[in-house]
Design a protein around this motif. Structure first.
Motif, PDB file in Angstrom:
ATOM      1  N   TYR A 127       1.325  -1.080  -0.048  1.00 50.01           N
ATOM      2  CA  TYR A 127      -0.161  -0.416   0.400  1.00 50.01           C
ATOM      3  C   TYR A 127       1.037   0.981   0.351  1.00 50.01           C
ATOM      4  CZ  TYR A 127      -4.693  -2.540   0.524  1.00 50.01           C
ATOM      5  OH  TYR A 127      -5.235  -2.940   0.757  1.00 50.01           O
ATOM      6  N   VAL A 128       0.497   2.488  -1.090  1.00 46.80           N
ATOM      7  CA  VAL A 128       1.034   3.890  -0.588  1.00 46.80           C
ATOM      8  C   VAL A 128      -0.391   4.423  -0.165  1.00 46.80           C
ATOM      9  CG1 VAL A 128       2.531   5.325  -2.300  1.00 46.80           C
ATOM     10  CG2 VAL A 128       3.274   3.182  -2.605  1.00 46.80           C
ATOM     11  N   VAL A 129      -0.405   4.894   0.684  1.00 44.56           N
ATOM     12  CA  VAL A 129      -1.096   5.416   1.394  1.00 44.56           C
ATOM     13  C   VAL A 129      -0.147   7.512   1.147  1.00 44.56           C
ATOM     14  CG1 VAL A 129      -2.176   6.272   3.560  1.00 44.56           C
ATOM     15  CG2 VAL A 129      -2.033   3.905   3.280  1.00 44.56           C
ATOM     16  N   CYS A 130      -0.632   8.067   0.074  1.00 49.22           N
ATOM     17  CA  CYS A 130      -0.279   9.865  -0.234  1.00 49.22           C
ATOM     18  C   CYS A 130      -0.972  10.358   0.409  1.00 49.22           C
ATOM     19  CB  CYS A 130      -0.851   9.630  -1.532  1.00 49.22           C
ATOM     20  SG  CYS A 130      -0.097   8.791  -2.241  1.00 49.22           S
ATOM     21  N   ASN A 131      -1.139  11.125   1.913  1.00 52.11           N
ATOM     22  CA  ASN A 131      -1.043  11.908   2.443  1.00 52.11           C
ATOM     23  C   ASN A 131      -1.002  13.303   2.578  1.00 52.11           C
ATOM     24  OD1 ASN A 131      -3.030  12.251   5.091  1.00 52.11           O
ATOM     25  ND2 ASN A 131      -1.829  10.099   5.632  1.00 52.11           N
ATOM     26  N   GLY A 132      -1.224  14.555   3.066  1.00 52.92           N
ATOM     27  CA  GLY A 132      -0.354  15.708   2.502  1.00 52.92           C
ATOM     28  C   GLY A 132      -1.848  16.805   1.406  1.00 52.92           C
ATOM     29  N   PHE A 133      -1.411  18.148   1.186  1.00 50.16           N
ATOM     30  CA  PHE A 133      -2.339  18.534   0.526  1.00 50.16           C
ATOM     31  C   PHE A 133      -1.616  18.087  -0.653  1.00 50.16           C
ATOM     32  CE2 PHE A 133      -3.017  23.090  -1.583  1.00 50.16           C
ATOM     33  CZ  PHE A 133      -3.993  23.600  -0.475  1.00 50.16           C
ATOM     34  N   LYS A 134      -2.548  18.208  -1.774  1.00 47.58           N
ATOM     35  CA  LYS A 134      -1.653  17.990  -3.060  1.00 47.58           C
ATOM     36  C   LYS A 134      -2.033  19.111  -3.851  1.00 47.58           C
ATOM     37  CE  LYS A 134      -3.338  13.107  -0.730  1.00 47.58           C
ATOM     38  NZ  LYS A 134      -4.154  13.984  -0.019  1.00 47.58           N
ATOM     39  N   ILE A 154      -3.356   5.103  -2.398  1.00 46.50           N
ATOM     40  CA  ILE A 154      -4.390   5.018  -1.572  1.00 46.50           C
ATOM     41  C   ILE A 154      -4.449   6.414  -1.712  1.00 46.50           C
ATOM     42  CG2 ILE A 154      -6.248   4.720   0.317  1.00 46.50           C
ATOM     43  CD1 ILE A 154      -5.475   2.639   0.389  1.00 46.50           C
ATOM     44  N   PRO A 155      -4.222   7.587  -2.351  1.00 46.68           N
ATOM     45  CA  PRO A 155      -4.739   9.145  -2.002  1.00 46.68           C
ATOM     46  C   PRO A 155      -6.140   9.625  -1.137  1.00 46.68           C
ATOM     47  CG  PRO A 155      -4.961   8.667  -4.279  1.00 46.68           C
ATOM     48  CD  PRO A 155      -5.686   7.733  -3.910  1.00 46.68           C
ATOM     49  N   VAL A 156      -4.861   9.857   0.446  1.00 45.14           N
ATOM     50  CA  VAL A 156      -6.244  10.098   0.801  1.00 45.14           C
ATOM     51  C   VAL A 156      -6.339  12.242   1.515  1.00 45.14           C
ATOM     52  CG1 VAL A 156      -6.104  10.615   3.446  1.00 45.14           C
ATOM     53  CG2 VAL A 156      -5.180   8.747   2.914  1.00 45.14           C
ATOM     54  N   ILE A 157      -7.611  12.470   0.741  1.00 41.21           N
ATOM     55  CA  ILE A 157      -8.160  12.804   0.178  1.00 41.21           C
ATOM     56  C   ILE A 157      -8.192  14.569   1.515  1.00 41.21           C
ATOM     57  CG2 ILE A 157     -10.240  14.323  -0.295  1.00 41.21           C
ATOM     58  CD1 ILE A 157      -8.982  12.718  -2.463  1.00 41.21           C
ATOM     59  N   ASP A 158      -7.195  15.772   1.104  1.00 42.65           N
ATOM     60  CA  ASP A 158      -7.510  16.389   2.618  1.00 42.65           C
ATOM     61  C   ASP A 158      -8.539  17.911   2.327  1.00 42.65           C
ATOM     62  OD1 ASP A 158      -4.950  17.295   4.346  1.00 42.65           O
ATOM     63  OD2 ASP A 158      -5.579  19.045   2.300  1.00 42.65           O
ATOM     64  N   ASN A 159      -8.643  17.756   0.857  1.00 41.79           N
ATOM     65  CA  ASN A 159      -9.609  18.708   0.802  1.00 41.79           C
ATOM     66  C   ASN A 159     -10.176  18.882  -0.147  1.00 41.79           C
ATOM     67  OD1 ASN A 159      -8.245  20.017  -1.902  1.00 41.79           O
ATOM     68  ND2 ASN A 159      -6.419  20.160  -0.082  1.00 41.79           N
ATOM     69  N   TYR A 160     -11.426  19.807  -1.313  1.00 41.80           N
ATOM     70  CA  TYR A 160     -12.283  19.922  -1.376  1.00 41.80           C
ATOM     71  C   TYR A 160     -12.287  18.999  -2.846  1.00 41.80           C
ATOM     72  CZ  TYR A 160     -15.659  20.819   2.374  1.00 41.80           C
ATOM     73  OH  TYR A 160     -15.810  19.982   3.704  1.00 41.80           O
ATOM     74  N   GLU A 161     -10.952  20.424  -3.754  1.00 43.48           N
ATOM     75  CA  GLU A 161     -11.085  20.252  -4.676  1.00 43.48           C
ATOM     76  C   GLU A 161      -9.580  19.002  -5.490  1.00 43.48           C
ATOM     77  OE1 GLU A 161      -8.390  23.315  -5.311  1.00 43.48           O
ATOM     78  OE2 GLU A 161     -10.553  24.699  -5.433  1.00 43.48           O
ATOM     79  N   GLU A 162      -9.447  18.001  -4.474  1.00 44.73           N
ATOM     80  CA  GLU A 162      -8.576  17.403  -4.274  1.00 44.73           C
ATOM     81  C   GLU A 162      -9.171  16.029  -5.575  1.00 44.73           C
ATOM     82  OE1 GLU A 162      -6.499  15.391  -1.267  1.00 44.73           O
ATOM     83  OE2 GLU A 162      -5.265  17.649  -0.684  1.00 44.73           O
ATOM     84  N   ILE A 163      -9.754  15.376  -5.434  1.00 51.58           N
ATOM     85  CA  ILE A 163     -10.585  14.556  -5.875  1.00 51.58           C
ATOM     86  C   ILE A 163     -11.066  15.159  -7.772  1.00 51.58           C
ATOM     87  CG2 ILE A 163     -12.974  13.084  -6.803  1.00 51.58           C
ATOM     88  CD1 ILE A 163     -13.738  12.132  -4.324  1.00 51.58           C
ATOM     89  N   ALA A 164     -11.347  16.074  -7.686  1.00 48.56           N
ATOM     90  CA  ALA A 164     -11.538  16.649  -8.834  1.00 48.56           C
ATOM     91  C   ALA A 164     -10.516  16.670  -9.745  1.00 48.56           C
ATOM     92  CB  ALA A 164     -11.951  17.954  -8.979  1.00 48.56           C
ATOM     93  N   LEU A 165      -9.147  17.207  -9.405  1.00 46.85           N
ATOM     94  CA  LEU A 165      -8.002  16.927  -9.263  1.00 46.85           C
ATOM     95  C   LEU A 165      -7.332  16.049 -10.034  1.00 46.85           C
ATOM     96  CD1 LEU A 165      -6.393  19.561  -7.401  1.00 46.85           C
ATOM     97  CD2 LEU A 165      -6.766  19.861  -9.405  1.00 46.85           C
ATOM     98  N   LEU A 166      -7.596  14.688  -8.860  1.00 46.55           N
ATOM     99  CA  LEU A 166      -7.321  13.203  -9.519  1.00 46.55           C
ATOM    100  C   LEU A 166      -6.988  12.776 -10.430  1.00 46.55           C
ATOM    101  CD1 LEU A 166      -6.909  12.613  -5.666  1.00 46.55           C
ATOM    102  CD2 LEU A 166      -4.575  12.419  -6.953  1.00 46.55           C
ATOM    103  N   SER A 167      -8.883  12.745 -10.350  1.00 50.70           N
ATOM    104  CA  SER A 167      -9.790  12.607 -11.155  1.00 50.70           C
ATOM    105  C   SER A 167      -9.195  13.053 -12.769  1.00 50.70           C
ATOM    106  CB  SER A 167     -11.292  12.857 -11.091  1.00 50.70           C
ATOM    107  OG  SER A 167     -11.997  12.921  -9.834  1.00 50.70           O
ATOM    108  N   LYS A 168      -9.389  14.227 -13.164  1.00 53.89           N
ATOM    109  CA  LYS A 168      -8.550  14.725 -14.045  1.00 53.89           C
ATOM    110  C   LYS A 168      -7.575  14.032 -14.822  1.00 53.89           C
ATOM    111  CE  LYS A 168      -8.835  19.325 -14.713  1.00 53.89           C
ATOM    112  NZ  LYS A 168      -8.424  21.001 -13.834  1.00 53.89           N
ATOM    113  N   GLU A 169      -6.401  13.706 -13.976  1.00 53.02           N
ATOM    114  CA  GLU A 169      -4.751  13.237 -14.677  1.00 53.02           C
ATOM    115  C   GLU A 169      -4.760  11.448 -14.764  1.00 53.02           C
ATOM    116  OE1 GLU A 169      -0.921  14.492 -13.631  1.00 53.02           O
ATOM    117  OE2 GLU A 169      -2.235  16.327 -13.147  1.00 53.02           O
TER     118      GLU A 169
END
Ligand SMILES: Cc1ncc(COP(=O)(O)O)c(C=O)c1O
Length: 466
Positions: A127-134, A154-169
């Motif tokens: 597992y690579v669990v990714c914390n922090g502001f992304k 597993i990116p760990v979502i830290d704020n409201y924008e991260e899902i959109a940013l990750l989904s784009k890439e």
């Protein structure tokens, strides 16, 4: 009257201890002859005793396995190493011998993961669990890892924008965690951690951004208490609040199956340190199980991200006392041949205390001193121990040099101190020695890095070829 340093230590603490002993009146740490290290390499020096990393990982796994078996807990335990506590290759190489997982905190961490994957030390099962502001690079690096087939990232979502940013890439389906922003201890300067999403907003966030998103599956709830896993009302209260969120979320989100309780396992910071690790883990598992039973949901798999506990107790720093300054009739300053600010930055930045002991001259009389670093910064000092409101050391003798060691300094001090970079007052980073145990139990030492040279610092400062 017993006025020898050896009497002071043995009457104040239980001494010797598992890792500390005296041989010929000189201190040994995990059987490392520290004065021999000084005679071979000189002081100041820092060292890493690598076997302690594996040892602490194994101990933790045993504690969790025991709690899980005893309580017939139906989830698994996953040990992640929080790389930010020490990113060095030798640390990761040692830690990864123990079938563990990884927690990252920034873009460059993923480059380390990729290197370790190339060497087969991290596999698709890690597992690579990714914390922090992304943002930007971190998002791209996570996306590349997942696009390359690493499904256990597993990116760990830290704020409201991260899902959109990750989904784009990210070009595939992917799993995420959500970090709960914990409420800080009442004495803190602010109420709610800036990291993560507030308790009350977790379910609305899930409903809004994840529930109807076919690409994203919520797997993990992440919860980390800054002050660590402690047996106090604040910790148990926060854990309970987190478990209430977990069970409510689990009822609306069946894919949720893991709880990450973060880092914060304490390490030994004094010879009088007491902490019942097995009891704490038993109690954490018990609380999780009870709450899930009450709410009639299945128990989660447990993840931890221990940084300090993995690597802290493997490290030490050794200094020579160069000189004693008596500034008034009560205050004697022992000047060390390095700087606390740069080599043990937590000692002044957050008043952290480490185990500190003389390496030699244990049969000599002791005196109360203050320890001063070589920078001309008045904050560069160390003046008390964790369970003794002062520092006592063998009496300073100009002709008989005194060496002192700080122990369990292996986490965060190099990264925060800017290892190999610019140093306050240009006091160089000391040399660093790696110590490994051979199959026959003997120890071998290896110079990892030399003390910084003037050229190293001048180059960073732009004095190329001048
Ligand atoms: C998200 C997260 N996990 C784990 C850790 C590691 O904590 P520790 O070194 O106390 O185990 C930290 C430290 O700040 C953290 O922020």
């Amino acid at each position: 009257m017993n006025t020898k340093y050896i009497d002071l230590i043995s009457q104040t603490y239980d001494f010797p201890q598992d890792e500390f002993s005296l041989k010929n009146d000189e201190l040994h740490f995990h059987n490392i002859d520290l004065m021999e290290l000084v005679r071979t390499y000189g002081a100041p020096l820092k060292f890493t005793y690598l076997p302690k990393i594996s040892d602490n990982i194994k101990r933790t796994k045993e504690w969790f396995n025991e709690a899980i078996t005893k309580q017939n807990y139906k989830g698994d335990y996953n040990y992640c190493y929080c790389t930010k506590s020490s990113h060095f290759k030798h640390v990761l190489d040692e830690a990864l011998k123990n079938d563990i997982h990884i927690e990252t905190s920034s873009a460059f961490d993923i480059d380390i993961v990729n290197r370790l994957k190339d060497q087969g030390k991290i596999t698709k099962d890690t597992y690579v669990v990714c914390n922090g502001f992304k943002r930007d690079q971190y998002v791209s690096n996570i996306a590349n890892l997942i696009n390359g087939g690493h499904e256990k990232c597993i990116p760990v979502i830290d704020n409201y924008e991260e899902i959109a940013l990750l989904s784009k890439e990210i070009k595939k389906d992917f799993k995420v965690g959500i970090r709960i922003a914990s409420e800080e201890e009442p004495k803190f300067e602010f109420y709610t951690s800036r990291l993560g999403i507030g308790y009350k907003n977790i379910i609305p966030f899930y409903e809004d951004q994840i529930k109807n998103n076919d690409q994203v599956e919520l797997k993990m709830l992440h919860f980390f208490i800054n002050t660590g896993i402690r047996d106090n009302a604040y910790y148990w209260n926060e854990l309970q609040k987190c478990l209430r969120v977990y069970t409510r979320l689990k009822k609306v989100c069946p894919s949720l199956d893991s709880l990450n309780i973060g880092g914060g396992f304490p390490i030994k910071n004094s010879l009088a340190f007491e902490y019942d690790y097995q009891y704490m883990i038993d109690e954490v598992i018990n609380q999780i199980k009870l709450t899930c039973e009450e709410e009639d949901v299945s128990v989660p798999h447990i993840f931890t991200e221990f940084g300090s506990f993995t690597v802290g107790e493997s490290g030490g720093a050794i200094y020579e006392v160069l000189y004693q300054k008596q500034q008034n009739d009560r205050e004697k300053w022992n000047m060390i041949n390095s700087s606390f600010i740069t080599t043990l930055p937590d000692s002044w930045a957050i008043s952290k205390r480490f185990i500190m002991l003389a390496l030699n001259r244990w049969q000599d009389k002791y005196e109360r001193v203050l320890l001063g670093g070589m920078t001309c910064d008045s904050d560069d000092y160390y003046n008390s121990e964790q369970h003794m409101n002062a520092i006592y050391l063998p009496k300073y003798e100009k002709e008989d040099p005194l060496y002192i060691g700080f122990f369990n300094t292996g986490a965060y001090q190099e990264t925060i101190g800017g290892f190999g970079g610019l140093q306050h007052c240009l006091i160089p980073s000391p040399k660093h020695i790696l110590i490994q145990k051979n199959d026959d139990g003997s120890l071998s030492t290896e110079l990892f890095s030399e003390q910084q040279k003037s050229e190293d610092l001048l180059k960073i400062l732009g004095y190329h070829g001048i």
